[in-house]
Design a protein around this motif. Structure first.
Motif, short mmCIF file in Angstrom:
data_model
loop_
_atom_site.label_atom_id
_atom_site.label_comp_id
_atom_site.label_asym_id
_atom_site.label_seq_id
_atom_site.Cartn_x
_atom_site.Cartn_y
_atom_site.Cartn_z
N GLU A 96 0.81 -1.22 0.00
CA GLU A 96 0.00 0.00 0.00
C GLU A 96 0.84 1.28 0.00
N ARG A 99 2.12 1.94 -3.44
CA ARG A 99 1.05 2.33 -4.35
C ARG A 99 0.82 3.85 -4.31
N ARG A 100 1.16 4.48 -3.20
CA ARG A 100 0.88 5.89 -3.00
C ARG A 100 1.86 6.83 -3.71
N SER A 118 4.53 -5.93 2.78
CA SER A 118 3.58 -5.10 3.51
C SER A 118 3.92 -4.98 4.99
N LEU A 306 -3.87 3.13 5.74
CA LEU A 306 -3.67 2.21 4.62
C LEU A 306 -4.76 1.16 4.57
N GLU A 309 -7.97 2.54 3.15
CA GLU A 309 -7.90 2.66 1.69
C GLU A 309 -8.05 1.31 1.02
N ARG A 310 -7.42 0.28 1.59
CA ARG A 310 -7.52 -1.06 1.02
C ARG A 310 -8.97 -1.54 1.07
#
Length: 389
Positions: A96, A99-100, A118, A306, A309-310
């Motif tokens: 995550e 990904r940002r 992760s 995070l 958002e997931r």
């Protein structure tokens, strides 16, 4: 049936096409398939001549084109290597934090345990030609931080990188190496045994480059954004003023990550990059515990954000490899440490500081277990802490 990664790999292997252009094309047209079906006249303003020529050849003969044949060979090689995984940007297991960032790698080749991407990570970087004290600091800081539950991320290079990986291994912790070559090529070659030790210990090797990509000077600044992007913060041990480590630190600042630097002697040219970072606002650290204390408060907020958002992206889609556990079900399937944590949480909301006091777990390890318990459907974040479901 065509491999689901075939078209993504074709796009990934096109000449003169970097991560930024790849991401733009996917966002603009919707998918790799849509990009590769576009008329060349549509793509011409966006791409270089060599890229357009490769797309033209692929459109005319997908299986017989140079890029099509290469991708088929890639997929065959990957099929024969069960320890290497291919991970796309839109998949649930994609880390995550990475990904940002502004230019997340669209595809990652991973050798080793994919789940460690992760984990809470701290990047340690520095000179390829450090002083003996720099080597000792990199090893000592990495060992302490790994023992506190942080995965140590670096670049498998000579000097500070190698010492950081070795320090994490000495603590029996996890360490990740982001490579500036294809996943099938270790650079420098003398680190082949170190790379194998990283994988054998439950860590991972990571590359965004196509198979067969050799080491090139331009690749290493590019991979540095991944080192910082995976991590909560970056520790610079020793660095000259003109140093790739400062590129990593700059990427970390752009990604809103913490930057730490170890001061050194004013007579040591390898300390000047660290002193420059400190003047620019990096946190001066003297012990590894300084980092643990500063990142501790950040971890709870960061990981709750995070996970939210997931959850929003997945929208009731079950996360692969992490089946939900019904509330109240038998907890024997949990890790022993997770069972202890469930007992410590009790049945009322509890803050992260209270959990640290109750369990004695280092904050990095505690957050890793809390993330796993939330994924398994046993707890949920509330306010500044957690409660059972």
């Amino acid at each position: 049936m065509q491999n689901p990664y075939f078209l993504s790999l074709v796009l990934h292997r096109l000449p003169d096409l970097g991560a930024a252009t790849y991401s733009f094309l996917i966002e603009y047209f919707g998918s790799a398939q849509a990009v590769l079906k576009q008329p060349l006249a549509t793509l011409e303003p966006m791409l270089k001549a060599a890229t357009l020529a490769a797309i033209r050849d692929f459109q005319q003969d997908p299986a017989g084109s140079a890029v099509g044949c290469q991708v088929m060979a890639d997929l065959q090689w990957l099929e024969e290597r069960q320890d290497i995984h291919l991970l796309g940007l839109q998949e649930n297991d994609y880390p995550e934090l990475l990904r940002r960032i502004a230019r997340p790698p669209p595809l990652l080749f991973i050798r080793g345990d994919i789940s460690c991407l992760s984990l809470p990570q701290l990047a340690i970087v520095g000179s390829r030609n450090p002083s003996p004290g720099g080597v000792e600091n990199a090893h000592r800081f990495a060992r302490h931080l790994a023992a506190q539950g942080f995965a140590i991320t670096s670049g498998l290079a000579l000097g500070v990188d190698a010492a950081a990986h070795q320090g994490a291994l000495a603590a029996e912790g996890r360490t990740l190496a982001v490579m500036g070559t294809g996943i099938d090529s270790i650079y420098p070659t003398r680190h082949a045994d170190l790379a194998q030790s990283i994988v054998d210990s439950g860590g991972a090797l990571i590359s965004e480059f196509p198979l067969g990509t050799a080491a090139r000077a331009a690749h290493f600044p590019q991979r540095n954004r991944i080192i910082s992007g995976l991590s909560l913060g970056v520790l610079v041990v020793e660095a000259a003023i003109q140093s790739g480590s400062l590129i990593t630190a700059k990427a970390a600042l752009q990604q809103n990550r913490e930057v730490f630097a170890i001061p050194g002697s004013i007579h040591n040219p390898m300390a000047r990059g660290c002193h420059q970072l400190i003047r620019q606002g990096a946190t001066l650290v003297e012990t590894a515990q300084d980092i643990v204390e500063q990142l501790g408060a950040l971890l709870g907020y960061q990981y709750q954000s995070l996970l939210r958002e997931r959850a929003e992206r997945q929208a009731e889609v079950e996360i692969p490899n992490h089946p939900a556990v019904e509330p109240g079900s038998d907890l024997q399937a949990l890790l022993f440490a997770e069972q202890q944590l469930m007992d410590a949480i009790g049945f009322d909301p509890v803050t992260i500081d209270e959990l640290i006091q109750r369990t004695g777990h280092p904050v990095g390890l505690l957050m890793a277990h809390l993330v796993n318990l939330e994924i398994k459907g046993l707890i949920q974040p509330v306010g500044g802490g957690y409660q059972r479901l």
